[in-house]
Design a protein around this motif. Structure first.
Motif, PDB file in Angstrom:
ATOM      1  N   SER A 191      28.890 118.499 -63.503  1.00 51.02           N
ATOM      2  CA  SER A 191      27.894 119.470 -63.025  1.00 51.02           C
ATOM      3  C   SER A 191      28.002 120.858 -63.663  1.00 51.02           C
ATOM      4  O   SER A 191      28.255 120.992 -64.849  1.00 51.02           O
ATOM      5  CB  SER A 191      27.934 119.549 -61.499  1.00 51.02           C
ATOM      6  OG  SER A 191      28.912 120.434 -61.037  1.00 51.02           O
ATOM      7  N   GLY A 192      27.785 121.887 -62.838  1.00 52.34           N
ATOM      8  CA  GLY A 192      27.759 123.268 -63.339  1.00 52.34           C
ATOM      9  C   GLY A 192      29.053 123.655 -64.042  1.00 52.34           C
ATOM     10  O   GLY A 192      29.046 124.458 -64.968  1.00 52.34           O
ATOM     11  N   LEU A 195      28.504 122.388 -67.543  1.00 51.41           N
ATOM     12  CA  LEU A 195      27.403 123.062 -68.222  1.00 51.41           C
ATOM     13  C   LEU A 195      27.759 124.505 -68.582  1.00 51.41           C
ATOM     14  O   LEU A 195      27.298 125.025 -69.598  1.00 51.41           O
ATOM     15  CB  LEU A 195      26.154 123.035 -67.329  1.00 51.41           C
ATOM     16  CG  LEU A 195      24.878 123.596 -67.944  1.00 51.41           C
ATOM     17  CD1 LEU A 195      24.437 122.768 -69.133  1.00 51.41           C
ATOM     18  CD2 LEU A 195      23.769 123.674 -66.909  1.00 51.41           C
ATOM     19  N   TYR A 211      28.587 112.454 -67.942  1.00 54.08           N
ATOM     20  CA  TYR A 211      28.016 113.794 -67.769  1.00 54.08           C
ATOM     21  C   TYR A 211      26.999 113.667 -66.645  1.00 54.08           C
ATOM     22  O   TYR A 211      26.073 112.867 -66.742  1.00 54.08           O
ATOM     23  CB  TYR A 211      27.343 114.200 -69.076  1.00 54.08           C
ATOM     24  CG  TYR A 211      26.922 115.653 -69.196  1.00 54.08           C
ATOM     25  CD1 TYR A 211      27.399 116.631 -68.334  1.00 54.08           C
ATOM     26  CD2 TYR A 211      26.058 116.053 -70.208  1.00 54.08           C
ATOM     27  CE1 TYR A 211      27.018 117.961 -68.478  1.00 54.08           C
ATOM     28  CE2 TYR A 211      25.675 117.377 -70.365  1.00 54.08           C
ATOM     29  CZ  TYR A 211      26.162 118.316 -69.493  1.00 54.08           C
ATOM     30  OH  TYR A 211      25.783 119.630 -69.654  1.00 54.08           O
ATOM     31  N   SER A 212      27.200 114.420 -65.584  1.00 51.57           N
ATOM     32  CA  SER A 212      26.306 114.218 -64.441  1.00 51.57           C
ATOM     33  C   SER A 212      26.222 115.457 -63.560  1.00 51.57           C
ATOM     34  O   SER A 212      27.014 116.384 -63.681  1.00 51.57           O
ATOM     35  CB  SER A 212      26.785 113.038 -63.601  1.00 51.57           C
ATOM     36  OG  SER A 212      28.085 113.309 -63.136  1.00 51.57           O
ATOM     37  N   ILE A 213      25.265 115.407 -62.680  1.00 45.00           N
ATOM     38  CA  ILE A 213      25.005 116.523 -61.763  1.00 45.00           C
ATOM     39  C   ILE A 213      26.098 116.643 -60.709  1.00 45.00           C
ATOM     40  O   ILE A 213      26.404 117.721 -60.242  1.00 45.00           O
ATOM     41  CB  ILE A 213      23.614 116.340 -61.131  1.00 45.00           C
ATOM     42  CG1 ILE A 213      23.237 117.473 -60.188  1.00 45.00           C
ATOM     43  CG2 ILE A 213      23.500 115.027 -60.383  1.00 45.00           C
ATOM     44  CD1 ILE A 213      22.515 118.551 -60.851  1.00 45.00           C
ATOM     45  N   LEU A 214      26.676 115.543 -60.327  1.00 47.88           N
ATOM     46  CA  LEU A 214      27.863 115.549 -59.464  1.00 47.88           C
ATOM     47  C   LEU A 214      28.553 114.189 -59.580  1.00 47.88           C
ATOM     48  O   LEU A 214      28.044 113.299 -60.251  1.00 47.88           O
ATOM     49  CB  LEU A 214      27.537 115.904 -58.013  1.00 47.88           C
ATOM     50  CG  LEU A 214      26.999 114.854 -57.036  1.00 47.88           C
ATOM     51  CD1 LEU A 214      26.948 115.428 -55.654  1.00 47.88           C
ATOM     52  CD2 LEU A 214      25.641 114.370 -57.446  1.00 47.88           C
ATOM     53  N   TYR A 219      27.420 111.787 -55.067  1.00 42.74           N
ATOM     54  CA  TYR A 219      26.023 111.368 -55.109  1.00 42.74           C
ATOM     55  C   TYR A 219      25.752 110.320 -54.032  1.00 42.74           C
ATOM     56  O   TYR A 219      24.792 110.417 -53.273  1.00 42.74           O
ATOM     57  CB  TYR A 219      25.755 110.796 -56.494  1.00 42.74           C
ATOM     58  CG  TYR A 219      24.326 110.466 -56.803  1.00 42.74           C
ATOM     59  CD1 TYR A 219      23.476 111.429 -57.321  1.00 42.74           C
ATOM     60  CD2 TYR A 219      23.827 109.185 -56.613  1.00 42.74           C
ATOM     61  CE1 TYR A 219      22.166 111.129 -57.641  1.00 42.74           C
ATOM     62  CE2 TYR A 219      22.523 108.866 -56.931  1.00 42.74           C
ATOM     63  CZ  TYR A 219      21.694 109.845 -57.452  1.00 42.74           C
ATOM     64  OH  TYR A 219      20.406 109.542 -57.755  1.00 42.74           O
ATOM     65  N   MET A 237      22.730 106.684 -61.789  1.00 44.48           N
ATOM     66  CA  MET A 237      22.659 108.120 -62.110  1.00 44.48           C
ATOM     67  C   MET A 237      22.366 108.429 -63.570  1.00 44.48           C
ATOM     68  O   MET A 237      22.094 109.564 -63.919  1.00 44.48           O
ATOM     69  CB  MET A 237      23.977 108.804 -61.744  1.00 44.48           C
ATOM     70  CG  MET A 237      24.155 109.055 -60.276  1.00 44.48           C
ATOM     71  SD  MET A 237      25.812 109.631 -59.933  1.00 44.48           S
ATOM     72  CE  MET A 237      25.700 111.352 -60.391  1.00 44.48           C
ATOM     73  N   LYS A 238      22.477 107.433 -64.435  1.00 46.38           N
ATOM     74  CA  LYS A 238      22.329 107.640 -65.874  1.00 46.38           C
ATOM     75  C   LYS A 238      23.317 108.701 -66.374  1.00 46.38           C
ATOM     76  O   LYS A 238      22.939 109.749 -66.858  1.00 46.38           O
ATOM     77  CB  LYS A 238      20.901 108.062 -66.225  1.00 46.38           C
ATOM     78  CG  LYS A 238      19.862 107.026 -65.844  1.00 46.38           C
ATOM     79  CD  LYS A 238      18.663 107.104 -66.770  1.00 46.38           C
ATOM     80  CE  LYS A 238      17.481 106.313 -66.273  1.00 46.38           C
ATOM     81  NZ  LYS A 238      17.690 104.879 -66.198  1.00 46.38           N
ATOM     82  N   LEU A 244      22.302 109.019 -71.673  1.00 49.69           N
ATOM     83  CA  LEU A 244      21.946 110.408 -71.927  1.00 49.69           C
ATOM     84  C   LEU A 244      21.404 110.615 -73.329  1.00 49.69           C
ATOM     85  O   LEU A 244      20.588 111.492 -73.576  1.00 49.69           O
ATOM     86  CB  LEU A 244      23.151 111.312 -71.673  1.00 49.69           C
ATOM     87  CG  LEU A 244      23.555 111.329 -70.202  1.00 49.69           C
ATOM     88  CD1 LEU A 244      24.915 111.970 -70.009  1.00 49.69           C
ATOM     89  CD2 LEU A 244      22.517 112.076 -69.385  1.00 49.69           C
ATOM     90  N   ILE A 249      19.246 114.111 -73.803  1.00 52.63           N
ATOM     91  CA  ILE A 249      20.027 115.229 -73.277  1.00 52.63           C
ATOM     92  C   ILE A 249      21.160 115.559 -74.242  1.00 52.63           C
ATOM     93  O   ILE A 249      21.519 116.710 -74.427  1.00 52.63           O
ATOM     94  CB  ILE A 249      20.613 114.875 -71.886  1.00 52.63           C
ATOM     95  CG1 ILE A 249      19.496 114.575 -70.892  1.00 52.63           C
ATOM     96  CG2 ILE A 249      21.526 115.970 -71.372  1.00 52.63           C
ATOM     97  CD1 ILE A 249      18.662 115.747 -70.480  1.00 52.63           C
TER      98      ILE A 249
END
Ligand SMILES: [Zn+2]
Lengths: 318, 296
Positions: A191-192, A195, A211-214, A219, A237-238, A244, A249
Motif C-alpha cells: 500500500s501507501g 508507493l 504489490y497491492s492496496i493492502l 482485504y 486482488m490482482k 499488474l 501498472i
C-alpha cells in the motif's frame, strides 16, 4: 499444497542428492528434481507468490544493494527526528552511473526484524528517503528504490509525527523531480508504504513479488469479514507481477529462478542489474523536462473508469 | 461557412450539456438538507436526541454539546457557499469494476440511489461570501467517501479546472481512505492526485483543504495533507491508520483524544481547528487575503 510444501519436498530431494555417491542414482535423482521443478514449481497461484514474496530467506534490500551496486555508502537520518532503520539509503554505482539508492529493509532473524521494525517505516523513514531524493535531484543522480514492506507502520508515534503528511509529501515531491526514478519491487509492495518511495518513471517487479492496496488478509477481513479467506483474496486482488503488467501498472517483470529468488540469488541480482542499467541508459537520452513530464503523464493517466461522450450518451439517455 | 460550422458545434455542445443534465435522474437540490428522515436524530456526542429542524438550522452542529454531525456533500455545499453560486462540473463519470469484485457494481448503484450522487466526490465553481473558488466535497455517505478511479480522476479534474480558471481550490475531505474494491487502481490515485496538487503549487495557486470527520487512509496520505492551509473541524478523526488497526498492532490502549483534529493541531499537522459556524467566514477571509497577492 502450497509452494512452501513443494519447496520442502524439493529440499528433501536435494538433500538425498548430496548424500548419494554412485553415478547412476545421482543421475536418477537429478532427473527427478528437474522433473519436479518443471511439473510442480511452475504455474504458481497468487497465494504461492504471496508466500514467496514474504519468504524468510528472500534477498532483502541490503542484499540487493550489496550485490547490484558498487561502492555503496549508506547515509543516515532525516536531519529532523532520527534514523529509521526500516528504510536504508545512500549513494552507489551501477554500470558507470552514480545513483541514489533507497530501500525498505526487512530482517532475516527476529532480532534484525525488531531493529528494522519488519520494514514498516515511520514518518522519519519517508523523510529520510525524501531528503536523499532531493539530494539526488541537486546532483542530477538517478534514483533507484527497492520496495519491500508490508506497509507504513500503524503506531502512536508514527501518527503523532505525521505519517499521512510524510507519505503525501513524498508523492508530491517525487512527481516533479527531473531525475529518473526507477522503482523495483523486490518482495512485498504494501500500500501507501510502498508507493511512498515507488512513484517511479518505471516500476519493475521481481516475478514473485506482490504489490497491492493492502495485505490479502486485510482485504479479506475488510471486504469479506473473514481474514481466513486470504488465499481467495490474493487471487482476486490482482497483486502478482503478471496481473499488474497486464493492467499496465508496472513496466516490466524481472524473472526469478524456479522456486523463488532465494534459491539462486546471484541470478536475480544479475537480472536486476541488467534491467536497471538498460533503463538508466534510456533516461540518459532524456532531458529533465522530459523525465518529469513523462512521469507525470504516467500517473495522470492511471485509472479504470468510463466517461460519457457525445456518442455513447445517445444510447443511455432518451 | 466557417461561422456556420462553429454555430453547429456550439449547438452540439449545448445539446450535449443538456443531455448530461438529464442523465442525472434528479438534479442536486441546492438548499434542501435531507440528512435525517425522522424528527429526531441521536447525537453521538451527548447521546441525546436532537430535533432535526434545529440541527439543520444550526448547520448540523448539536445545539447542546457542539458535536459536529457528519454532513452530506449537498448540505456541505449549502452551508458553506453562497446560495445559488455553486455550479457543478465534471458530470457523467461511470465507476467500473476493475477487479471484477462480486456485488461492487450493485453496491455502487445502491449508493447512487441513496445519495443521489454519481460518486463520492462533487466539485464545481462556487463563491464563498463572494470570493470565487473551485469547491470540492467528498461525501462520507457514499461508500465512506473512499477514493477509487473516478474520485481520483475528478479530484485531478477539479485541480485542472482551478488551474485553467486561475482560481483557488477549496476541498472538504471526508474519507475512509482508498476504495478497496478497486485494488491497485485506487492506490495509484494517491500518486495521481498528489502530482496534480504539485502542478497547482507550481502555478502559485492557493489550495485550502478542510479535514472533516473522518479523514484517514489513502486520502489523508495524499491530497488531503497537501493544502497550503489545512483546516479541520473540531473532534474530527484524522490519521493514516485507523485507531482499531493501531490498537491491534501495538496491543495498547490509545491515549485520550488521539487522532482528533485538536491532537493534530497540537502536533503541528493542522493549521487551525475551525468550528463549523466560523468556517464560511474563515474561508472567505483566507480567500480574500490571497486574492491580491496570489495570481488568482
Ligand atoms: Zn450533542
Amino acid at each position: 499444497m502450497n509452494i512452501l510444501d513443494k519447496e520442502k519436498k524439493l529440499e528433501a530431494l536435494e538433500k538425498e542428492l548430496s548424500r548419494l555417491d554412485d553415478e547412476d542414482s545421482i543421475q536418477d535423482i537429478r532427473i527427478k528434481i528437474e522433473d519436479y521443478k518443471r511439473r510442480a514449481m511452475r504455474n504458481l497461484t497468487a497465494w504461492d507468490r504471496v508466500l514467496l514474496a514474504r519468504h524468510k530467506k528472500r534477498p532483502t534490500a541490503k542484499d540487493v544493494i550489496d550485490n547490484v551496486f558498487n561502492d555503496f555508502i549508506e547515509l543516515h537520518g532525516d536531519r529532523n527526528y532520527g534514523d529509521d532503520k526500516a528504510i536504508i539509503g545512500g549513494i552507489g554505482k551501477i554500470g558507470g552511473h552514480v545513483v541514489t539508492v533507497i530501500g525498505e529493509q526487512k530482517g532475516k532473524t527476529t532480532e534484525e526484524n525488531i531493529q528494522c521494525n519488519f520494514a514498516m517505516p515511520h514518518p522519519e523513514g519517508y523523510r529520510k528517503a525524501l531528503r536523499l531524493m532531493r539530494q539526488a535531484q541537486k546532483f542530477n543522480r538517478p534514483i533507484v528504490t527497492l520496495i519491500d514492506t508490508p506497509g507504513a507502520f500503524p503506531g502512536i508515534g508514527a501518527e503523532a509525527r505525521g505519517q499521512s503528511e510524510a507519505i503525501a509529501k513524498n508523492l508530491y515531491e517525487m512527481s516533479q523531480f527531473g531525475v529518473p526514478i526507477l522503482a523495483v519491487i523486490i518482495g512485498e509492495g504494501g500500500s501507501g508504504g510502498a508507493l511512498a518511495i515507488g512513484m517511479g518513471n518505471q516500476v519493475f517487479m521481481l516475478e514473485n513479488s506482490i504489490y497491492s492496496i493492502l495485505s490479502p488478509e486485510g482485504y479479506a477481513s475488510i471486504l469479506w469479514k473473514d481474514s481466513s479467506l486470504a488465499e481467495e483474496a490474493a487471487e482476486s486482488m490482482k497483486l502478482t507481477s503478471y496481473d499488474l503488467k497486464e493492467l499496465d501498472i508496472i513496466d516490466a517483470i524481472i524473472p526469478e529462478p524456479v522456486g523463488g529468488a532465494h534459491r539462486e540469488p546471484p541470478k536475480v541480482y544479475r537480472a536486476i542489474q541488467s534491467t536497471l542499467i538498460q533503463a538508466l541508459a534510456y533516461y540518459d537520452q532524456q532531458s529533465p523536462y522530459e523525465i518529469k513530464t513523462g512521469r507525470y503523464a504516467k500517473y495522470r493517466n492511471i485509472g479504470f473508469f468510463q466517461r460519457f461522450n457525445y456518442d455513447n450518451l445517445k444510447g443511455v439517455v432518451k | 461557412m466557417k461561422r456556420e460550422r462553429l454555430k453547429e458545434a456550439f449547438e452540439r455542445k449545448k445539446r450535449f450539456k443538456s443531455k448530461l443534465k438529464t442523465y442525472r435522474e434528479k438534479p442536486i437540490p441546492e438548499k434542501t438538507p435531507d440528512v435525517p428522515k425522522g424528527l429526531y436524530e441521536k447525537c453521538n456526542g451527548c447521546k441525546t436526541p436532537v430535533v432535526v429542524k434545529e440541527l439543520i438550522q444550526n448547520r448540523f452542529v448539536c445545539p447542546s454539546c457542539g458535536n459536529h454531525f457528519r454532513v452530506r456533500a449537498v448540505d456541505r455545499i449549502a452551508i458553506t457557499v453562497d446560495e445559488g453560486s455553486f455550479v457543478e462540473k465534471g458530470l457523467g463519470y461511470i465507476t467500473l469494476n476493475p477487479l471484477f469484485q462480486d456485488h461492487y457494481e450493485q453496491k455502487i448503484s445502491e449508493y447512487k440511489k441513496k445519495t443521489n450522487l454519481d460518486e463520492a466526490y462533487v466539485y464545481g465553481y462556487a463563491e464563498i461570501e463572494t470570493q470565487p473558488c473551485v469547491f470540492g466535497v467528498l461525501d462520507s455517505y457514499f461508500m465512506m467517501g473512499s477514493m477509487g478511479s473516478v474520485v481520483g480522476e475528478k479530484v485531478v479534474k477539479s485541480v485542472e479546472y482551478a488551474m485553467v480558471k486561475r482560481l483557488p481550490l477549496v476541498l472538504f475531505i471526508a474519507s475512509g481512505g482508498a476504495r478497496m474494491q478497486e485494488g491497485i487502481f485506487s492506490l495509484m490515485q494517491m500518486a495521481k492526485t498528489s502530482g496534480a496538487i504539485q502542478k497547482l503549487h507550481q502555478q502559485g495557486l492557493l489550495y485550502i483543504s478542510v479535514l472533516t470527520h473522518p479523514t484517514t487512509g489513502g486520502v489523508s496520505a495524499s491530497f488531503a495533507s497537501l493544502g497550503d492551509i489545512i483546516l479541520a473541524e473540531p473532534k474530527a478523526l484524522i490519521g493514516f491508520a485507523g485507531p482499531r488497526v493501531i490498537k491491534q498492532t501495538i496491543k495498547q490502549s490509545l491515549p485520550e483524544g488521539f487522532q482528533t483534529a485538536e491532537f493534530l493541531q497540537d502536533k503541528g499537522m493542522v493549521d487551525k481547528v475551525v468550528h463549523r459556524h466560523e468556517m464560511k467566514t474563515t474561508l472567505s477571509k483566507l480567500l480574500s487575503m490571497h486574492a491580491k497577492g496570489g495570481r488568482a
